[in-house]
Design an enzyme around this catalytic site. Sequence first.
Site, PDB file in Angstrom:
ATOM      1  N   ARG A 176      10.728 -24.196  33.416  1.00 58.27           N
ATOM      2  CA  ARG A 176      10.443 -23.828  34.793  1.00 58.27           C
ATOM      3  C   ARG A 176      10.255 -25.078  35.635  1.00 58.27           C
ATOM      4  NH1 ARG A 176       5.275 -22.139  35.457  1.00 58.27           N
ATOM      5  NH2 ARG A 176       5.385 -21.554  33.266  1.00 58.27           N
ATOM      6  N   ASP A 182       9.216 -10.795  38.515  1.00 61.11           N
ATOM      7  CA  ASP A 182      10.217 -10.380  37.531  1.00 61.11           C
ATOM      8  C   ASP A 182       9.854  -9.058  36.873  1.00 61.11           C
ATOM      9  OD1 ASP A 182       8.071 -11.543  36.168  1.00 61.11           O
ATOM     10  OD2 ASP A 182       9.322 -12.314  34.541  1.00 61.11           O
ATOM     11  N   LYS A 238      13.625 -17.879  30.784  1.00 61.19           N
ATOM     12  CA  LYS A 238      12.898 -17.311  29.662  1.00 61.19           C
ATOM     13  C   LYS A 238      13.922 -16.963  28.588  1.00 61.19           C
ATOM     14  CE  LYS A 238       9.075 -15.352  32.353  1.00 61.19           C
ATOM     15  NZ  LYS A 238       8.291 -14.126  32.682  1.00 61.19           N
ATOM     16  N   ASP A 287       4.783  -8.003  39.527  1.00 62.85           N
ATOM     17  CA  ASP A 287       5.065  -9.389  39.883  1.00 62.85           C
ATOM     18  C   ASP A 287       6.569  -9.568  40.076  1.00 62.85           C
ATOM     19  OD1 ASP A 287       5.866  -9.251  37.239  1.00 62.85           O
ATOM     20  OD2 ASP A 287       4.862 -11.087  36.613  1.00 62.85           O
ATOM     21  N   ASP A 292       7.576  -7.971  34.900  1.00 63.26           N
ATOM     22  CA  ASP A 292       7.122  -7.783  33.525  1.00 63.26           C
ATOM     23  C   ASP A 292       5.622  -7.490  33.467  1.00 63.26           C
ATOM     24  OD1 ASP A 292       6.267 -10.353  34.177  1.00 63.26           O
ATOM     25  OD2 ASP A 292       6.858 -11.248  32.271  1.00 63.26           O
ATOM     26  N   ARG A 293       4.909  -7.680  34.591  1.00 66.08           N
ATOM     27  CA  ARG A 293       3.490  -7.340  34.664  1.00 66.08           C
ATOM     28  C   ARG A 293       3.284  -6.255  35.714  1.00 66.08           C
ATOM     29  NH1 ARG A 293      -0.132 -12.099  36.042  1.00 66.08           N
ATOM     30  NH2 ARG A 293       1.641 -12.754  37.301  1.00 66.08           N
ATOM     31  N   HIS A 304      -0.203  -8.158  30.808  1.00 64.13           N
ATOM     32  CA  HIS A 304       0.971  -8.102  29.937  1.00 64.13           C
ATOM     33  C   HIS A 304       0.664  -7.082  28.846  1.00 64.13           C
ATOM     34  CE1 HIS A 304       3.529 -11.371  31.375  1.00 64.13           C
ATOM     35  NE2 HIS A 304       2.433 -12.085  31.563  1.00 64.13           N
ATOM     36  N   SER A 328       9.300 -15.811  37.892  1.00 69.55           N
ATOM     37  CA  SER A 328       8.253 -14.800  37.934  1.00 69.55           C
ATOM     38  C   SER A 328       7.546 -14.785  39.287  1.00 69.55           C
ATOM     39  CB  SER A 328       7.266 -15.027  36.790  1.00 69.55           C
ATOM     40  OG  SER A 328       6.304 -13.999  36.727  1.00 69.55           O
ATOM     41  N   HIS A 329       6.269 -15.166  39.301  1.00 69.68           N
ATOM     42  CA  HIS A 329       5.462 -15.092  40.522  1.00 69.68           C
ATOM     43  C   HIS A 329       5.418 -16.408  41.289  1.00 69.68           C
ATOM     44  CE1 HIS A 329       2.870 -16.655  37.326  1.00 69.68           C
ATOM     45  NE2 HIS A 329       2.241 -17.322  38.286  1.00 69.68           N
TER      46      HIS A 329
END
Length: 449
Positions: A14, A240, A108, A238, A242-243, A325, A98-99
Amino acid sequence: MRDLSGIVKAYDIRGLVGEELDAELAREVGAAFTRLVGGPAVVVGHDMRESSPELAAAFSEGVTGQGIDVVHIGLASTDMLYFASGHLDLPGAMFTASHNPPEYNGIKLCRAGAAPVGQDSGLSEIKELIGHGVPEFLGAQGSVTRRDMLREYADYLRGLVDLTSIRPLRVVVDAGNGMAGHTVPSVFEGLPIELVPLYFDLDGSFPNHEANPLEPANLEDLRAKVPEVGADLGLAFDGDADRCFVLDAAGEAVSPSAITALIAVRELEVEPGASIIHNLITSRAVPEIVSEHGGKPVRTRVGHSFIKQTMAETGAIFGGEHSAHYYFREFWRADSGMLAALHVLAALGGQQDTLAGLMSDYSRYVASGEVNSRVDDQTSRMRAVIEEFRHRNGARIDELDGLTVELSDGSWFNLRPSNTEPVLRLNVEATDSERMSALRDEVLTILRR
């Protein structure tokens, strides 16, 4: 030798687009990753950030340049990429930050079956390969095939959680201009849910607020909208997706630890006596509730690679982290905010109480939330805290992940150093707010001397 130390993190790659992460590096990562995992093909997906399509295309060139094919699934949430990796049994790469702010992007990676790739499970080898130069492949190039997997992903999730017979629910979803705006309509289609969308336009500049629901300021719009429209609950994803964070009908946030306990109880109904994973900053209510329902609570370090590894070792059916998560054995032990959301909807819609009433059984303690302190020397500050509590009557100390101190009155705290900045992260929990505040302030005073 290219220095990647600043952008290769514990679980992903990242950095700032153009300065730290560009098409050339993405191409090199694709080639190095292919050397590491092999296989007939790699599945590639990306989020809605402006830089993501170019970076994903360059990564794909690195893969095909090593003679391996690419299955390009296009726009995807991270858990949709995990679904593709598991369903197709292929290694995968997801382009997202992501965020993080718009100027960032990241990669990822996972092995076939959505198995994690972190520092100790592949990222260090990729970093070394790129640093020394990825060997050129002289054989035939691979090819790129495009495949839309959104419908398959949605069908799979709905097959894991039955919502067809729940009572009708009105749900506000804040996608934060992230990938939930792409996935939620397909997953909710045909269900007895009235969807009230907030910020579903895909926009990597995040014009309304950061796509980081962990920060309370980013929940303000959702907090206002839920009671305004008389919704049963609110969901915030968020960037992407995933949360997933949950708000009750009054717009009050529900603790992710309470959500972990709720889902754990539901999964234990399916498989009595199963193991449930929780990390060490999750509320103590989680292992208590798991044990009360006949399950086996298993404590682990913070971080998805530790959760997934422990799930594999124990055969655990579910795992949860206080960061929202949630990991499911039937989802290749990968995390899925969407699948967690479906469990909450099924639990709420399967009875007549409000979400606040439903969750009251799962919220037993008062938590501080994560409190960060910038320090000059993480080691010396941690040592100062240990010395202060080492001889405290009845105190129990362990160092599984940072420092965890349990006191005789039932209160406890965990203090962990950040891997990426000079910060110590403090989480405190107690039986009431007065004890929690007192313990939090005591530890912070030691840290900030």
